[in-house]
Design a protein around this motif. Structure first.
Motif, PDB file in Angstrom:
ATOM      1  N   LYS A 431      43.994  37.594  51.360  1.00 14.39           N
ATOM      2  CA  LYS A 431      44.588  38.927  51.410  1.00 14.39           C
ATOM      3  C   LYS A 431      45.986  38.808  51.996  1.00 14.39           C
ATOM      4  O   LYS A 431      46.250  37.968  52.862  1.00 14.39           O
ATOM      5  N   LEU A 432      46.884  39.666  51.523  1.00 11.86           N
ATOM      6  CA  LEU A 432      48.267  39.652  51.976  1.00 11.86           C
ATOM      7  C   LEU A 432      48.731  41.085  52.167  1.00 11.86           C
ATOM      8  O   LEU A 432      48.700  41.891  51.240  1.00 11.86           O
ATOM      9  N   GLU A 433      49.138  41.401  53.391  1.00 11.05           N
ATOM     10  CA  GLU A 433      49.629  42.741  53.671  1.00 11.05           C
ATOM     11  C   GLU A 433      51.110  42.815  53.357  1.00 11.05           C
ATOM     12  O   GLU A 433      51.904  41.961  53.805  1.00 11.05           O
ATOM     13  N   THR A 434      51.507  43.828  52.594  1.00 13.33           N
ATOM     14  CA  THR A 434      52.893  43.929  52.154  1.00 13.33           C
ATOM     15  C   THR A 434      53.253  45.376  51.845  1.00 13.33           C
ATOM     16  O   THR A 434      52.386  46.155  51.421  1.00 13.33           O
ATOM     17  N   PRO A 435      54.513  45.768  52.049  1.00 17.65           N
ATOM     18  CA  PRO A 435      54.943  47.109  51.644  1.00 17.65           C
ATOM     19  C   PRO A 435      55.133  47.225  50.133  1.00 17.65           C
ATOM     20  O   PRO A 435      55.294  48.327  49.609  1.00 17.65           O
ATOM     21  N   TYR A 436      55.089  46.101  49.455  1.00 19.97           N
ATOM     22  CA  TYR A 436      55.296  46.088  48.008  1.00 19.97           C
ATOM     23  C   TYR A 436      53.994  45.785  47.283  1.00 19.97           C
ATOM     24  O   TYR A 436      53.939  45.017  46.331  1.00 19.97           O
ATOM     25  N   PHE A 437      52.935  46.417  47.771  1.00 17.39           N
ATOM     26  CA  PHE A 437      51.598  46.093  47.267  1.00 17.39           C
ATOM     27  C   PHE A 437      51.438  46.409  45.783  1.00 17.39           C
ATOM     28  O   PHE A 437      50.840  45.620  45.042  1.00 17.39           O
ATOM     29  N   GLU A 439      53.842  46.636  43.491  1.00 19.59           N
ATOM     30  CA  GLU A 439      54.677  45.730  42.702  1.00 19.59           C
ATOM     31  C   GLU A 439      54.039  44.348  42.606  1.00 19.59           C
ATOM     32  O   GLU A 439      54.039  43.724  41.541  1.00 19.59           O
ATOM     33  N   LEU A 440      53.487  43.875  43.730  1.00 21.65           N
ATOM     34  CA  LEU A 440      52.870  42.547  43.741  1.00 21.65           C
ATOM     35  C   LEU A 440      51.618  42.510  42.869  1.00 21.65           C
ATOM     36  O   LEU A 440      51.410  41.566  42.104  1.00 21.65           O
ATOM     37  N   GLU A 441      50.793  43.519  42.969  1.00 20.53           N
ATOM     38  CA  GLU A 441      49.589  43.539  42.135  1.00 20.53           C
ATOM     39  C   GLU A 441      49.958  43.524  40.653  1.00 20.53           C
ATOM     40  O   GLU A 441      49.359  42.786  39.845  1.00 20.53           O
ATOM     41  N   LYS A 464      49.479  31.082  45.643  1.00 22.79           N
ATOM     42  CA  LYS A 464      50.859  30.596  45.709  1.00 22.79           C
ATOM     43  C   LYS A 464      51.816  31.655  45.157  1.00 22.79           C
ATOM     44  O   LYS A 464      52.871  31.915  45.743  1.00 22.79           O
ATOM     45  N   THR A 465      51.438  32.269  44.057  1.00 22.83           N
ATOM     46  CA  THR A 465      52.278  33.296  43.451  1.00 22.83           C
ATOM     47  C   THR A 465      52.433  34.494  44.389  1.00 22.83           C
ATOM     48  O   THR A 465      53.530  35.067  44.504  1.00 22.83           O
ATOM     49  N   MET A 466      51.356  34.857  45.052  1.00 24.76           N
ATOM     50  CA  MET A 466      51.425  35.983  45.977  1.00 24.76           C
ATOM     51  C   MET A 466      52.338  35.667  47.158  1.00 24.76           C
ATOM     52  O   MET A 466      53.147  36.506  47.573  1.00 24.76           O
ATOM     53  N   LYS A 467      52.196  34.487  47.719  1.00 22.92           N
ATOM     54  CA  LYS A 467      52.989  34.101  48.892  1.00 22.92           C
ATOM     55  C   LYS A 467      54.477  34.026  48.570  1.00 22.92           C
ATOM     56  O   LYS A 467      55.339  34.345  49.413  1.00 22.92           O
ATOM     57  N   GLU A 468      54.798  33.609  47.354  1.00 23.71           N
ATOM     58  CA  GLU A 468      56.195  33.383  46.986  1.00 23.71           C
ATOM     59  C   GLU A 468      56.850  34.597  46.353  1.00 23.71           C
ATOM     60  O   GLU A 468      58.038  34.568  46.014  1.00 23.71           O
ATOM     61  N   TYR A 469      56.085  35.680  46.195  1.00 26.54           N
ATOM     62  CA  TYR A 469      56.627  36.841  45.486  1.00 26.54           C
ATOM     63  C   TYR A 469      57.775  37.475  46.254  1.00 26.54           C
ATOM     64  O   TYR A 469      57.704  37.678  47.455  1.00 26.54           O
ATOM     65  N   LYS A 470      58.838  37.749  45.539  1.00 29.77           N
ATOM     66  CA  LYS A 470      59.996  38.442  46.109  1.00 29.77           C
ATOM     67  C   LYS A 470      60.313  39.631  45.188  1.00 29.77           C
ATOM     68  O   LYS A 470      60.344  39.489  43.977  1.00 29.77           O
ATOM     69  N   LEU A 471      60.508  40.792  45.810  1.00 36.29           N
ATOM     70  CA  LEU A 471      60.814  41.980  45.035  1.00 36.29           C
ATOM     71  C   LEU A 471      62.165  41.827  44.371  1.00 36.29           C
ATOM     72  O   LEU A 471      63.160  41.510  45.016  1.00 36.29           O
TER      73      LEU A 471
END
Length: 472
Positions: A431-437, A439-441, A464-471
């Motif tokens: 699980k990864l907490e993010t303000p861009y949930f 967009e990431l999903e 890996k894709t989730m960790k490296e995601y940049k908006l």
């Protein structure tokens, strides 16, 4: 707990969902709401009444349900989302629309209430059973406090069924810290005549009660008082004090009992059956002829039970402003919300008539704040973005596939999955907490093959894709 960002005595003329979303978290002490009952009709105040022009629609259609409501409910309350989905096949077709409308607002009510706060939802048997389950999902079943039955009328004209004479008020707390002050109702005339049969020389009615300790565990005090020997409940010095205060009753048969004065009794503790509060009489001072108007006495009991002087009371469907008027009378702060401007006009009229001194009939005109746009929260930064988790859940029955979704509480989401699985084999992989949930999903679902939100890929590659995601 934060300070409230809305001024006392404010009426919002706006959609209550937008207003609720603009109020700071944990700043309201008590919420009373009397929403539409899902009667599938429109209500209009009669011409010539003080509420003339006031109307509201009690008609709900599925096409009116906004997709963002369901998205939020799915992310934050998966059990509630599942429940609402099941409602589509139960009862009338518009029940789902009504409950979705109510659910998204109840979620905001739960957020803005203090941990010591309470909520009273006024409804009737049309939807009370559905609403209780909805509130169980939002507030937690453990925080249910009471189902109040209010006998609102005595007469009925339907000879084919039992008379529908009551409403339902569902009471929930936010936590174990909730505030409650026991209320009492006066004794009935029959009880007074039966129990308070004696009077002092000055006319004070009293009942006589036992002073002996015979049969009580823990013993008592053995002594003689004015020729009467017994095992007493009070020591000798206390007995003398009671006598000096004229609180002893000497019976004709040589006994001594204690006086219980009627004017010192609080009455009968309030139960969950309220048959002592009458509906608003058409000739009463408080009558506005507003459709579904509730009596001030009803609100007084609720406000006294679950708030203190100075507390903030909120009514998201304030209608003819009974909650606002009652809160003012009881020295509480208040906020009212209604889609109609008539609520603002009525609260001014009623406060001037029912609260203000007649000689100062205009004193409230400049004290009621009318707002036509939602407030702005002050408990978070201007550029604040809500954060939620993007999660990965697996199941051995689906090798090589992973559920990627959004949740405020991942554990709660897992429980929702486990409920439908006898083996309870679902597992949180990441699980990864993010303000861009969102967009990431979407990014994960766009990048990998997927079906019904189940992504086909290597677990390590998804992480890996989730960790490296940049908006972008």
């Amino acid at each position: 707990m934060t300070d409230c960002n809305v001024q006392n005595r404010t009426i919002f003329c706006h959609d209550n969902l937008d207003v609720l979303r603009g109020i700071n978290s944990e700043c309201i002490d008590l919420i009373y709401l009397d929403p539409p009952f899902n009667k599938n009709k429109k209500f209009t105040a009669p011409i010539g009444s003080s509420a003339e022009g006031a109307e509201f629609s009690d008609i709900f259609r599925e096409e009116d349900v906004k997709s963002e409501w369901l998205v939020t409910i799915k992310e934050d309350h998966p059990e509630l989302y599942t429940y609402l989905g099941g409602i589509k096949g139960v009862g009338k077709p518009y029940n789902f629309a009504y409950l979705a409308y109510m659910a998204i607002r109840l979620i905001e009510c739960e957020r803005i209430l203090k941990q010591t706060g309470s909520i009273y939802l006024h409804c009737d048997p049309t939807m009370s059973h559905y609403l209780k389950t909805t509130m169980d999902c939002v507030f937690g079943e453990k925080n249910f406090r009471s189902e109040v039955i209010w006998k609102r009328t005595s007469g009925h004209s339907d000879s084919k069924t039992m008379g529908s004479v009551h409403d339902v008020i569902l009471v929930y707390a936010v936590s174990e810290l909730h505030s409650y002050r026991l209320q009492h109702v006066p004794y009935s005339a029959a009880h007074i005549a039966r129990r308070y049969k004696h009077s002092d020389e000055d006319g004070r009615k009293f009942a006589d009660d036992n002073l002996t300790a015979k049969g009580l565990q823990g013993g008592g005090y053995q002594y003689e008082y004015k020729g009467v020997v017994s095992l007493w409940r009070v020591p000798l010095e206390k007995m003398k004090t009671l006598d000096n205060e004229n609180r002893l009753y000497f019976t004709k048969h040589g006994g001594i009992r204690i006086k219980r004065y009627l004017d010192e009794m609080k009455g009968v503790p309030v139960s969950d059956l309220w048959a002592d509060i009458a509906p608003v009489n058409s000739q009463a001072k408080e009558a506005t002829k507003y459709p579904t108007q509730k009596p001030l006495a009803l609100m007084e009991r609720i406000i006294k039970a679950s708030s203190s002087e100075g507390d903030m009371v909120l009514d998201p469907f304030c209608g003819c402003a009974t909650t606002c008027v009652s809160a003012d009378l009881l020295n509480r702060q208040w906020i009212g919300i209604d889609i109609s401007i008539k609520a603002y006009e009525l609260v001014q009229q009623r406060l001037a008539r029912e609260v203000a001194d007649p000689g100062h009939i205009l004193q409230f005109r400049n004290r009621i704040n009318l707002k036509t746009s939602p407030p702005k929260r002050t408990d978070m930064d201007v550029d604040y973005r809500e954060q939620k988790f993007v999660y990965i859940i697996s199941h051995p029955g689906y090798p090589g596939e992973y559920k990627v979704g959004i949740a405020r509480n991942v554990q709660s989401r897992l429980v929702a999955y486990q409920t439908a699985d006898p083996e309870r084999a679902y597992k949180i992989e990441y699980k990864l907490e993010t303000p861009y949930f969102r967009e990431l999903e979407k990014h994960i679902h766009d990048k990998f093959p997927n079906k019904h939100e189940w992504v086909t890929a290597e677990l390590a590659e998804i992480k890996k894709t989730m960790k490296e995601y940049k908006l972008e």
